[in-house]
Design an enzyme around this catalytic site. Sequence first.
Site, mmCIF file in Angstrom:
data_model
loop_
_atom_site.group_PDB
_atom_site.id
_atom_site.type_symbol
_atom_site.label_atom_id
_atom_site.label_comp_id
_atom_site.label_asym_id
_atom_site.label_seq_id
_atom_site.Cartn_x
_atom_site.Cartn_y
_atom_site.Cartn_z
ATOM 1 N N ASP A 108 0.831 -1.206 0.000
ATOM 2 C CA ASP A 108 0.000 0.000 0.000
ATOM 3 C C ASP A 108 0.869 1.262 0.000
ATOM 4 O OD1 ASP A 108 -2.404 1.346 0.015
ATOM 5 O OD2 ASP A 108 -2.959 0.801 2.060
ATOM 6 N N HIS A 109 0.233 2.398 0.222
ATOM 7 C CA HIS A 109 0.861 3.724 0.169
ATOM 8 C C HIS A 109 2.337 3.749 0.581
ATOM 9 C CE1 HIS A 109 -2.876 6.138 -0.326
ATOM 10 N NE2 HIS A 109 -3.415 5.079 0.250
ATOM 11 N N ASP A 143 3.103 6.405 -3.546
ATOM 12 C CA ASP A 143 2.232 7.539 -3.262
ATOM 13 C C ASP A 143 3.103 8.778 -3.069
ATOM 14 O OD1 ASP A 143 0.489 9.450 -2.453
ATOM 15 O OD2 ASP A 143 -0.255 8.379 -0.680
ATOM 16 N N GLU A 181 -3.877 7.999 7.948
ATOM 17 C CA GLU A 181 -3.773 6.549 7.998
ATOM 18 C C GLU A 181 -2.311 6.164 8.110
ATOM 19 O OE1 GLU A 181 -6.000 2.987 5.815
ATOM 20 O OE2 GLU A 181 -4.579 3.957 4.492
ATOM 21 N N HIS A 225 -9.274 8.961 3.986
ATOM 22 C CA HIS A 225 -9.084 7.725 4.745
ATOM 23 C C HIS A 225 -9.942 7.750 6.009
ATOM 24 C CE1 HIS A 225 -4.948 7.211 2.718
ATOM 25 N NE2 HIS A 225 -5.731 6.233 2.300
ATOM 26 N N HIS A 263 -9.455 5.025 -3.445
ATOM 27 C CA HIS A 263 -8.876 5.006 -2.103
ATOM 28 C C HIS A 263 -9.880 5.527 -1.082
ATOM 29 C CE1 HIS A 263 -4.289 4.871 -3.139
ATOM 30 N NE2 HIS A 263 -4.965 3.818 -3.568
ATOM 31 N N GLY A 264 -9.692 5.130 0.178
ATOM 32 C CA GLY A 264 -10.608 5.578 1.222
ATOM 33 C C GLY A 264 -11.997 5.007 1.053
ATOM 34 N N ASN A 285 -9.708 0.261 -1.987
ATOM 35 C CA ASN A 285 -9.061 -0.016 -0.713
ATOM 36 C C ASN A 285 -10.078 -0.005 0.433
ATOM 37 O OD1 ASN A 285 -6.752 0.092 -2.239
ATOM 38 N ND2 ASN A 285 -5.735 1.648 -1.004
ATOM 39 N N THR A 288 -10.195 0.633 7.250
ATOM 40 C CA THR A 288 -10.810 1.053 8.513
ATOM 41 C C THR A 288 -11.995 0.162 8.874
ATOM 42 O OG1 THR A 288 -10.117 3.328 8.062
ATOM 43 C CG2 THR A 288 -11.812 3.007 9.742
#
Length: 357
Positions: A108-109, A143, A181, A225, A263-264, A285, A288
């Site tokens: 990820d990021h 990212d 995040e 996020h 994203h988010g 993604n 959470t």
Amino acid sequence: MGVLEIVPAGVLTGDNVRKLFEYAKENQFAIPAINVTSSSTANAVLEAARDIKAPIIIQVSQGGSAYFAGKGLANDKQQASILGAIAAAHHVRTVAKEYGVPVVLHSDHCAKKLLPWFDGMLKADEEYFAHHGEPLFSSHMLDLSEESKEENIAICVQYFERMAKLGLWLEMEIGITGGEEDGVDNTEVDNAKLYTQPEDIWDVNLALSKISPNFSIAAAFGNVHGVYKPGNVKLHPELLQKHQVYAEGKLGGSKKPLFLVFHGGSGSTKEEIKTGVENGVVKMNVDTDTQFAYLAGIRDFVTSKIGYLKTQVGNPEGADKPNKKYYDPRIWVREGEKTLVVRVKEACTDLGNINRL
């Protein structure tokens, strides 16, 4: 025709990743990318995918990777994050095929300050490739959205040239995902930066397509996020259509030529998700919501069985009654896995990713 007629079960690499995303785009569905922090969470994600006959994306963040290796390890040079990501990848590779589903294994990021983590994973990919003819991971994300567009693209090109030789997919981000995040805090970012322009997307596509077709773009459309109160965040997934139309005009031909990433995804409405998929999103993604789902099963077990968890011997059934069958981690951790399985299935359902094998 199902996915398994196009790509095999297990971890995908090279052109098989693109074939999966092409199939998803053509058939109007997307695949959730679930962050994992342990073998327990990874196994639950695979279990959910198997049960609903769906491909799945398993991803690790920099912090999640460090946790996978163990919080007792130093991480001042990203060594725990590198080690944990590699350990997670080997675990998923070991068990994925037995679940009978195609898996995209992703990191990820990775912001500019975390590039040593990226470098360590890429080195592991090259070493694995030397022995197996394919990389350890399926894909990685850079990212660099906090940098200038020019620097963002230049660094992506530099890494993508190296990655393409191994058959690795690249996901890059242009335009910032808000919120916080894993230690990356964009809560105070200028609102205008939460919305990517079509010209920026085209510049990315132009630069990366010269190297390989195996890349996707996380374009910002107000994404944040975390979970938030309804109305506090203005998502505009309909803007993704403008990116596709702009690229279509430049390329002159194929419809929805771009592979886009949402994203988010946690906290998003089903209508927002549907609009994203209609406009070429192939990956969303989810972190959470799945974190909370994992907690929920453990929390409910502990609160309902509290009388059996205070001592090793002695419970509401008698002072001499043993409690091992309640405090054994295989019991209460499994309860978290069960509720995580349910939430992953929900994410797949929202994206149309069911009965796709």
